[in-house]
Design a protein around this motif. Structure first.
Motif, PDB file in Angstrom:
ATOM      1  N   ASP A 186       0.836  -1.204   0.000  1.00  0.00           N
ATOM      2  CA  ASP A 186       0.000   0.000   0.000  1.00  0.00           C
ATOM      3  C   ASP A 186       0.870   1.253   0.000  1.00  0.00           C
TER       4      ASP A 186
ATOM      5  N   SER B 235       2.002   2.272  -3.484  1.00  0.00           N
ATOM      6  CA  SER B 235       0.950   2.970  -4.238  1.00  0.00           C
ATOM      7  C   SER B 235       0.820   4.417  -3.777  1.00  0.00           C
TER       8      SER B 235
ATOM      9  N   ARG C 254       1.787   8.072  -5.900  1.00  0.00           N
ATOM     10  CA  ARG C 254       0.913   9.260  -6.014  1.00  0.00           C
ATOM     11  C   ARG C 254       1.615  10.504  -5.488  1.00  0.00           C
TER      12      ARG C 254
ATOM     13  N   ILE D 242       4.189  -4.567  -8.805  1.00  0.00           N
ATOM     14  CA  ILE D 242       3.346  -3.378  -8.605  1.00  0.00           C
ATOM     15  C   ILE D 242       3.712  -2.295  -9.610  1.00  0.00           C
TER      16      ILE D 242
ATOM     17  N   LYS E  19       1.383  -0.734 -12.547  1.00  0.00           N
ATOM     18  CA  LYS E  19       1.086   0.701 -12.510  1.00  0.00           C
ATOM     19  C   LYS E  19       1.572   1.401 -13.772  1.00  0.00           C
TER      20      LYS E  19
ATOM     21  N   CYS F 233       5.950   6.445 -12.149  1.00  0.00           N
ATOM     22  CA  CYS F 233       6.328   5.028 -12.237  1.00  0.00           C
ATOM     23  C   CYS F 233       7.778   4.878 -12.697  1.00  0.00           C
TER      24      CYS F 233
END
Length: 1000
Positions: A406, A409, A413, A459, A463, A484
């Motif tokens: 988590d 991610s 952002r 991940i 992404k 990314c």
């Protein structure tokens, strides 16, 4: 002017209400008044209520100054009257002005610290008794509490600023620590009394002072978490009540209410996160449980608001994060307990709360200032989880893995760049803060890889595909792609060169599919950064070059990514040179176009020459020279035109010369046709050449072929000589010219022989006019390579003699030897190298050995430490070799006494304490080779009164000499002996300043 109350009042008024010149005069006179003995009397006249607040403040400040600095002027019998006057003054000003009251409270704190051990041992008991509302009916009760808390708060703070002797400081500290528990009980009592009623905003000031007082005593020490159960509960209750009862949806909290929340949380943090609190893991767990129960609800309420309050969130998150960082081991230990245990749930709650902090809404720093608080915790957590030789169970790893997933991610952002560079809310300062924030994110990504391994790559891969699709839908989504790519760049160092797998090959394939022409240029820039970061991996997987070379060449044609593209090309050509042959012509054609069309900026063009040299080095000599002609002929023509012009150089001309020289220097540093191993070349042939003929044509230059750098240097050497004659006084041009020669020599090594004489002559001609360090650097390389070569030995010696003579004349002509410290630094570095490699050049006729020794001795006294070290190193080599060489031996006999005198003068105060280490080497060398002479020289020095300082006694000087003569090998002991004697000479023995390490 007499120090009367009236005159002082006029001076204070003049200070506050006049021009700068009169202010300065008034300030000087008032400062003198504060130090005079009469100040003990006039302060009380100036503290009369009828005086202005400015005069009252001056009086209170003067009283504090007198107690702080002139306590010795107070006779013992005046202690009690002075205490009474102070207490009366505080009560008089209890209702204000606040600045006067605060200064009087500080003054009383200083008085208590001076008297508490012997003259007022029960000071705290008396204070707590005296400042009670029932004892002072004429003052408002809350004001009495305020004053008492203010005094109690200031006592530990004032202790830190007072200059006690060490023994006295320890006594006072013990007294304060003994009193700390009573102070804590008093604070608890005030808090419980106030909290027995309903929370009222009218009590905020009292709460605030109580919290600050607790914080001050927590910081001071003597109180552990075991003593603070009640007060932590009170502080949490105050914080929570302040938020829930004072905060309104429309207005939020006032500044006083926010200040109260910050103060209560700081106090809690000080005790719960204290370094010694780890000794009480159960108590820490209990307090963390209470903190989370009270504060998480506030955070959730704030998170639900559109206009959340950073002034509330930051101190709460700071408390939780600091406690978690301090007790990360406790968190991990709790995670090893059963999942249904309260301890396990608490640790998980804390970690998720910190994740919530990282995931604060908005962009940092313009929308939020919380997420940057968490980076240290994520590092500590992974460090605890993967720490070797510990019994961390696999269950803990599996527990934190989803959290780190988590986190990735969230970090993707938070690392996104603003989609609009022109947005006015993104100032240059905000952009710089975001850049630093992204670096912290990159570091956190790197740490996370240790927990997630391939899960992180999965991940990022998902992404990246997702974000590219977003961009096809709307090009404004480019920050998703860039974030990314930035993550891949962040974790590059984790990959071993031999690592296989599918993720990196697929990444390199994906890089070719991103529609850069439609997206912001920063996407291409980050993609190029990735290529550079994975260059060592690409070297082991050269098939990837088919994907990355076109991308780099695309970047070279775009000036907006000049830095990234030239850096990527530099990394690829350095790491993958053995595999670059098939792409050489393509790269060279593009770089030629870039240089001719001046697409890139000057630094990028210079960096580009590094790659040009690397690429050219894999080609046959004929191809190399053909391409170099395209680059060098325009440069040579420009140089010739400039040099033929009889007018002095203007700024534009100077800049052009410097740029071209730097490009040539960079080319020389990498253009070396023998720098690829033959095995690598054979492999390149097998991979890239299709027939025997092409293989032979593309082989690198063999040993019987001249180096292209040599050919180039021979071609432009006449221009260099002409340039040196015309610009020999221009330091910047000559430095760059010498740099180009240095790079050529380092590249060519023995192959530079044909030009050695020309280079030496250029160096000496330039050095005659303007001695420069850069010239000496080139000379050092030549003399180390060819000093023992019979072909150049005579020339080397003659030029060495000239350089020595020029330098000695330069030093003799200078009023201050420090003016040429940089040249002398390089000069003695060259001579030291000569002593190591070819000392015979120094022993021949023509070199004034004694003058060199004396010059080095004089350099020991300059303030530039680097020059002192170089001169000392030269003297040490000189002394150690002197027993085997008569000229050196006679020099030491002649000038040794002067050297010892200079060393002692430097130790005694001529040199700063930070620069004493080189003298230990000199004394050790003298003691090893000339012990008897050193003893005699020291005897002469000991007999001199007032040398090296008037402070050491004869006995202390004799002890210093004995200690020095005793040490012949132990450098550490010699340094300690020098340091101790230096403190004696400077009068710093026993002082706090003197006890600091020598680098302070």
């Amino acid at each position: 002017m007499e120090y009367t109350a009236e005159n002082l009042e006029k001076a204070v008024t003049l200070f506050y209400r006049s021009e700068a010149g009169q202010q300065a005069q008034a300030h000087q006179w008032l400062t003198e008044a504060q130090s005079c003995p009469q100040a003990w009397s006039f302060v009380w006249e100036l503290l009369q209520p009828q005086r202005s607040s400015e005069v009252q403040f001056f009086a209170a400040t003067t009283l504090h100054t007198k107690i702080l600095r002139y306590w010795h002027e107070v006779p013992t019998e005046q202690y009690e009257p002075l205490k009474k006057q102070l207490l009366d003054a505080i009560l008089t000003y209890a209702m204000g002005p606040k600045i006067v009251l605060n200064r009087l409270c500080i003054t009383l704190s200083a008085y208590i610290l001076y008297t508490i051990p012997h003259y007022w041992p029960n000071a705290f008991a008396e204070l707590l008794t005296s400042f009670q509302p029932q004892n002072l009916p004429n003052i408002q009760p809350e004001r009495i509490i305020w004053v008492l808390l203010e005094i109690l708060t200031l006592i530990p703070e004032e202790f830190q600023s007072m200059n006690f002797l060490l023994t006295q400081k320890n006594v006072v500290k013990n007294e304060l620590q003994n009193a700390s528990k009573d102070v804590l009980k008093a604070i608890e009592a005030y808090m419980s009394t106030i909290m027995s009623n309903t929370f009222s905003s009218a009590d905020i000031t009292t709460y605030l002072h109580a919290a600050r007082c607790a914080h001050a005593w927590f910081q001071f020490g003597g109180i552990t978490i075991a003593n603070c159960d009640n007060i932590i509960q009170y502080l949490l209750e105050i914080c929570a009540n302040c938020y829930w009862k004072c905060s309104s949806p429309s207005d939020g909290l006032s500044s006083d209410e926010t200040e109260l929340i910050e103060a209560t949380l700081e106090a809690i943090c000080t005790i719960v996160a204290h370094p010694l609190s780890h000794k009480y893991p159960m108590l820490v767990t209990i307090q963390l449980d209470r903190i989370m129960n009270k504060l998480v609800k506030i955070l959730q309420a704030e998170r639900g608001k559109n206009d959340f309050d950073m002034n509330v969130q930051v101190p709460i998150y700071s408390l939780i994060i600091t406690c978690a960082e301090t007790h990360s081991k406790i968190l991990i230990d709790n995670l090893m307990k059963p999942p249904d245990s309260r301890e396990y749930e608490l640790s998980l709650c804390i970690i998720h709360t910190i994740l919530m902090c990282t995931d604060t809404k908005g962009a940092h720093p313009i929308d939020e200032e919380c997420s940057n608080l968490t980076f240290g915790f994520w590092y500590l957590l992974q460090d605890e989880v993967i720490k070797p030789n510990t019994e961390i169970s696999e269950s803990v790893v599996q527990t934190v893995k989803p959290i780190y997933k988590d986190l990735i991610s969230v970090l993707l952002r938070k690392s996104m760049l603003p989609s609009n560079d022109d947005d006015p809310k993104w100032s240059s300062e905000s952009k710089e803060t975001l850049r630093c924030h992204r670096q912290d994110i990159a570091d956190t990504m790197m740490y996370s890889y240790k927990i997630l391994d391939d899960d992180l790559l999965n991940i990022l891969q998902d992404k990246l595909h997702e974000s590219i699709n977003f961009c096809y839908e709307n090009v404004e989504n480019w920050p998703h792609v860039e974030a990314c790519l930035y993550a891949y760049f962040a974790i590059a160092e984790h990959f071993e060169c031999e690592e296989e797998g599918v993720h990196l090959p697929e990444l390199m394939q994906i890089l070719t599919k991103i529609p850069y022409e439609k997206l912001h240029v920063k996407v291409l820039s980050t993609a190029l950064d990735i290529i550079g970061a994975y260059a060592t991996w690409i070297n082991v997987h050269p098939y990837v070059l088919n994907n990355v070379i076109p991308l780099i060449l695309l970047g070279l044609m775009n000036p907006d990514v000049g830095t990234s593209s030239t850096m990527a090309l530099k990394d690829i050509t350095r790491e993958c040179q053995a595999h670059i042959h098939s792409y050489a012509i393509q790269i060279l054609q593009t770089t030629q176009q870039v240089l001719q069309q001046r697409i890139l900026r000057v630094p990028e063009n210079i960096r580009l020459m590094y790659s040009v040299g690397k690429v050219l080095s894999v080609l046959p000599l004929a191809n190399i020279m053909e391409y170099l002609n395209f680059i060098l002929i325009p440069i040579i023509e420009e140089f010739q035109t400039i040099l033929d012009d009889t007018q002095p150089f203007n700024n534009a001309t100077r800049s052009l010369i410097i740029i071209k020289l730097r490009m040539i220097a960079m080319l020389f540093s990498t253009l070396h046709t023998n720098n690829i191993q033959s095995d690598d070349i054979d492999e390149v042939k097998k991979e890239n050449l299709n027939n025997t003929q092409s293989s032979s044509n593309n082989a690198p230059s063999s040993n019987n072929q001249p180096q292209p750098t040599l050919i180039v240097l021979q071609k432009i050497m006449p221009l260099f000589n002409q340039l040196a004659r015309k610009t020999c006084e221009d330091v910047e041009i000559m430095d760059v010219l010498y740099s180009a020669l240095k790079h050529a020599i380092i590249t060519l090594l023995d192959d530079s022989k044909p030009l050695v004489n020309d280079i030496l002559q250029l160096l000496v001609n330039g050095y005659r006019v303007k001695p420069l360090c850069s010239a000496l650097v080139v000379f050092r390389h030549l003399i180390l390579m060819f000093g023992k070569d019979s072909e150049f030995s005579h020339t080397m010696h003659l030029l060495l003699c000239e350089i020595v003579n020029i330098t000695l004349q330069l030093t003799a002509a200078s009023k201050n030897i420090s003016e040429n410290a940089d040249v002398l630094d390089a000069f003695f570095a060259v001579l030291t190298q000569l002593f190591k490699k070819c000392p015979e050049l120094l022993y021949r006729d023509g070199i004034h050995i004694l003058a060199l020794f004396q010059c080095a001795t004089a350099c020991l006294g300059v303030p530039e430490l680097s020059t002192v070290k170089s001169a000392a190193n030269f003297l040490v080599k000189f002394i150690l070799q002197s027993r085997e060489c008569e000229p050196l031996l006679s020099t030491v006999h002649t000038a040794g006494e002067a050297l010892v005198i200079k060393v002692c003068a430097c130790i005694g105060g001529e040199s700063p304490r930070t620069g004493l280490d080189p003298f230990a080497d000199i004394l050790l060398a003298l003691n090893k080779k000339f012990c008897d002479y050193l003893a005699r020289w020291f005897a002469i020095i000991v007999a001199q009164d007032g040398f090296p300082s008037r402070l050491p006694t004869t006995a202390q000087k004799e002890q210093f000499v004995k200690s020095v003569l005793r040490e012949k090998a132990n450098k550490h002991k010699m340094k300690e002996t020098i340091k101790e004697f230096s403190l004696i000479c400077r009068g710093l023995v026993g002082t706090e300043y003197g006890s600091h390490n020598s680098y302070l």
